[in-house]
Design an enzyme around this catalytic site. Structure first.
Site, short mmCIF file in Angstrom:
data_model
loop_
_atom_site.label_atom_id
_atom_site.label_comp_id
_atom_site.label_asym_id
_atom_site.label_seq_id
_atom_site.Cartn_x
_atom_site.Cartn_y
_atom_site.Cartn_z
N ASP A 112 0.82 -1.22 0.00
CA ASP A 112 0.00 0.00 0.00
C ASP A 112 0.86 1.27 0.00
OD1 ASP A 112 1.06 -0.06 2.52
OD2 ASP A 112 -0.85 0.06 3.58
N GLU B 294 3.16 2.13 2.30
CA GLU B 294 3.75 2.46 3.60
C GLU B 294 5.17 1.90 3.70
OE1 GLU B 294 1.50 0.85 6.82
OE2 GLU B 294 -0.23 2.15 6.43
N ARG C 98 11.17 26.55 -0.64
CA ARG C 98 10.66 27.65 -1.48
C ARG C 98 9.30 28.13 -0.99
NH1 ARG C 98 11.44 25.23 -7.40
NH2 ARG C 98 10.78 23.37 -6.29
N GLN C 99 8.65 27.32 -0.17
CA GLN C 99 7.34 27.72 0.37
C GLN C 99 7.57 28.42 1.70
OE1 GLN C 99 4.19 24.91 -0.11
NE2 GLN C 99 5.38 23.71 -1.56
N ASP D 81 17.53 35.50 -10.98
CA ASP D 81 16.50 36.34 -10.34
C ASP D 81 17.10 37.20 -9.23
OD1 ASP D 81 16.71 34.60 -8.08
OD2 ASP D 81 15.31 33.23 -9.06
N LYS E 153 13.21 38.32 -12.72
CA LYS E 153 12.36 37.22 -13.18
C LYS E 153 10.96 37.40 -12.59
CE LYS E 153 12.46 33.00 -11.06
NZ LYS E 153 13.11 31.78 -10.57
N ARG F 181 7.43 35.26 -11.82
CA ARG F 181 6.75 33.96 -11.83
C ARG F 181 5.28 34.20 -11.53
NH1 ARG F 181 8.29 28.49 -10.90
NH2 ARG F 181 10.40 29.02 -10.29
N GLY G 56 13.11 25.35 -15.63
CA GLY G 56 12.41 26.50 -16.22
C GLY G 56 13.15 27.82 -16.04
C1 R5P Z 1 13.60 30.12 -7.32
O1 R5P Z 1 13.55 31.23 -6.87
C2 R5P Z 1 14.74 29.18 -7.13
O2 R5P Z 1 15.87 29.83 -6.65
C3 R5P Z 1 15.06 28.44 -8.41
O3 R5P Z 1 15.48 29.38 -9.38
C4 R5P Z 1 13.87 27.70 -8.97
O4 R5P Z 1 13.01 27.31 -7.95
C5 R5P Z 1 14.30 26.50 -9.74
O5 R5P Z 1 13.17 25.80 -10.18
P1 R5P Z 1 12.98 25.46 -11.71
O6 R5P Z 1 14.20 24.72 -12.15
O7 R5P Z 1 11.75 24.58 -11.75
O8 R5P Z 1 12.78 26.74 -12.43
#
Ligand code: R5P
Length: 266
Positions: free
Chosen positions: A33, A35, A91-92, A164, A187, A189, A221
């Protein structure tokens, strides 16, 4: 003693060797399952226990492994150090849109509740993420190691570029180690679709070799968008350096197809 979780056993062994400490392995059995049954293979009889477990994909599963190992180790010692080279969810680190959970702070609460004394991470996404953990912590950096590798390349009029503004400090540190200049692109997003755009319109990169520096590459990305922009500005070669290369799906292939000469990661 050093305990190696399923995602970081090689690294854990090397850390144990450096510390001249004993190494304890863990094993994992996965039930039909999904786990996991996690076992610490030997009772660690030492005052200080270091648990090494990175939380790269599968992030949630590796995170639960980490919490489970610490929880068990806490029965043997009150001094549990968690070495989490890549901390997923970093990142969160804020509520970008109303109602979004700041999951990195939830992780901090969980680490605390299972008995972690201190957390050690490597090149965490942001200072804010470390703060949001709300637990004694330390960030160590691989920037000088990455820069040492770059030093050996014969680059023409090199320039460090952050994709960024959030990575400005990292790019500054990287450029400092190489004794060259840096720039940080702007950058954008889209917080709903995740779509990325470079909003910088001009950069003085013509005929220069560039070192694009980021904390992590997930889908690629951010690096691809920056590469496309920099190529349009007629730069020479582009090298990419990051600490955490997750390379989700075919990210590596797509980055190379975008025209990156070489990707360097830990
Ligand atoms: C964002 O601010 C991080 O520093 C990275 O640039 C980003 O999260 C990388 O994720 P991805 O490769 O999906 O763009």
């Amino acid at each position: 003693m050093v305990i190696g979780g399923n995602s970081s056993q090689g690294l854990a062994r090397r850390i144990a060797k450096k510390l001249k400490a004993g190494y304890v392995n863990t094993s994992t059995r996965t039930f039909p399952d999904g786990e996991s049954k996690i076992t610490i293979k030997k009772i660690p009889k030492k005052k200080i226990i270091v648990v090494v477990q990175s939380t790269f994909p599968p992030v949630d599963s590796n995170l639960l492994h980490l919490l489970s190992i610490i929880s068990q180790a806490r029965k043997y010692s009150s001094k549990i150090y968690a070495v989490i080279p890549y901390l997923g969810y970093a990142r969160q680190d804020r509520e970008f849109l109303d109602g979004e959970v700041v999951t990195v702070s939830v992780i901090g609460k969980m680490l605390k509740s299972v008995g972690t004394k201190k957390v050690i991470v490597v090149d965490i996404h942001s200072k804010l993420a470390l703060k949001q953990l709300g637990i004694s912590s330390e960030n160590v950096s691989a920037v000088s190691n990455l820069a040492n590798y770059i030093k050996k390349l014969k680059l023409k009029d090199p320039l460090v570029v952050s994709p960024d503004q959030g990575g400005k400090e990292r790019a500054d540190e990287f450029a400092d180690a190489l004794k060259i200049d840096f720039i940080a692109l702007k950058k954008h997003r889209d917080r709903k679709t995740g779509k990325i755009n470079i909003i910088t319109t001009k950069a003085s990169v013509k005929d220069r070799d560039l070192v694009l520096v980021d904390d992590m590459i997930s889908t690629g990305g951010s690096i691809i968008k920056a590469t496309q922009f920099l190529k349009k500005q007629k730069c020479r070669r582009i090298y990419v350096a990051c600490t955490h290369g997750l390379f989700v799906n075919d990210a590596e292939k797509k980055i190379k197809q975008a025209g990156v000469t070489q990707i360097i990661s830990t």
